[in-house]
Design an enzyme around this catalytic site. Sequence first.
Site, PDB file in Angstrom:
ATOM      1  N   HIS A   1       0.857  -1.185   0.000  1.00 53.61           N
ATOM      2  CA  HIS A   1       0.000   0.000   0.000  1.00 53.61           C
ATOM      3  C   HIS A   1       0.894   1.236   0.000  1.00 53.61           C
ATOM      4  O   HIS A   1       2.057   1.179   0.430  1.00 53.61           O
ATOM      5  CB  HIS A   1      -0.881   0.015   1.243  1.00 53.61           C
ATOM      6  CG  HIS A   1      -1.941  -1.037   1.245  1.00 53.61           C
ATOM      7  ND1 HIS A   1      -3.006  -1.004   2.114  1.00 53.61           N
ATOM      8  CD2 HIS A   1      -2.111  -2.156   0.494  1.00 53.61           C
ATOM      9  CE1 HIS A   1      -3.784  -2.041   1.899  1.00 53.61           C
ATOM     10  NE2 HIS A   1      -3.256  -2.766   0.928  1.00 53.61           N
TER      11      HIS A   1
ATOM     12  N   GLU B   1       1.094   3.790   1.865  1.00 53.10           N
ATOM     13  CA  GLU B   1       1.646   4.139   3.176  1.00 53.10           C
ATOM     14  C   GLU B   1       2.846   3.269   3.522  1.00 53.10           C
ATOM     15  O   GLU B   1       3.865   3.772   4.015  1.00 53.10           O
ATOM     16  CB  GLU B   1       0.586   3.951   4.279  1.00 53.10           C
ATOM     17  CG  GLU B   1      -0.655   4.782   4.093  1.00 53.10           C
ATOM     18  CD  GLU B   1      -1.787   4.062   3.376  1.00 53.10           C
ATOM     19  OE1 GLU B   1      -2.947   4.286   3.747  1.00 53.10           O
ATOM     20  OE2 GLU B   1      -1.514   3.269   2.449  1.00 53.10           O
TER      21      GLU B   1
ATOM     22  N   CYS C   1      -5.903   1.804   6.131  1.00 54.25           N
ATOM     23  CA  CYS C   1      -6.563   0.571   6.574  1.00 54.25           C
ATOM     24  C   CYS C   1      -5.927   0.090   7.881  1.00 54.25           C
ATOM     25  O   CYS C   1      -4.983   0.703   8.393  1.00 54.25           O
ATOM     26  CB  CYS C   1      -6.429  -0.508   5.496  1.00 54.25           C
ATOM     27  SG  CYS C   1      -4.739  -1.122   5.287  1.00 54.25           S
TER      28      CYS C   1
ATOM     29  N   CYS D   1      -2.114  -0.658   7.549  1.00 52.19           N
ATOM     30  CA  CYS D   1      -1.300   0.548   7.457  1.00 52.19           C
ATOM     31  C   CYS D   1      -1.275   1.317   8.773  1.00 52.19           C
ATOM     32  O   CYS D   1      -0.228   1.829   9.173  1.00 52.19           O
ATOM     33  CB  CYS D   1      -1.800   1.423   6.317  1.00 52.19           C
ATOM     34  SG  CYS D   1      -1.496   0.674   4.694  1.00 52.19           S
TER      35      CYS D   1
END
Length: 163
Positions: A67, A69, A97, A100
């Site tokens: 992701h 992040e 999420c 993360c």
Amino acid sequence: MSFFENTGLHENAYITRDGFFMQEALEQAMEARNAGEVPVGAVLVHDGHIIASGSNRPIGSHDPTAHAEIVALRAAGLALGNYRLVGTELYVTIEPCIMCMGAIIHARVRRLVYGATDPRVGAAGTVFDFSGDTNLNHRLEVKSGVLGEACRSLMQDFFKDRR
């Protein structure tokens, strides 16, 4: 097409500090979109300077943890030579999420700024709130809604085009 062309904002327009860094995160999200990834972007700031950035890449990298992040946090760890990112600020186009948020908390990020909420898996206050959970060993400041409409539109347009 750049972020500015897509949103109608002008590069010369007066923008807040948070808005400036969110624009940089939106540029990363556009890179993800152009690569066929879900358009999420992130930048990590330390002492007022971007030290790392990331765009979503789980599809292209065959990595479910890639992701935006996580990509930015990994790059920042290398840049600072430390997995603790104390004093940093993370700007993300979409609310992080659970995975993360866990990484953000473990990295000791001081402040999280995100654009649009994620009503399905948002873990910074929308569905879950790990940012201030007293059961965890680190809490961080969270600010939401920075360039929220531009962040939301980019995501909605991406999924609308895929249908």
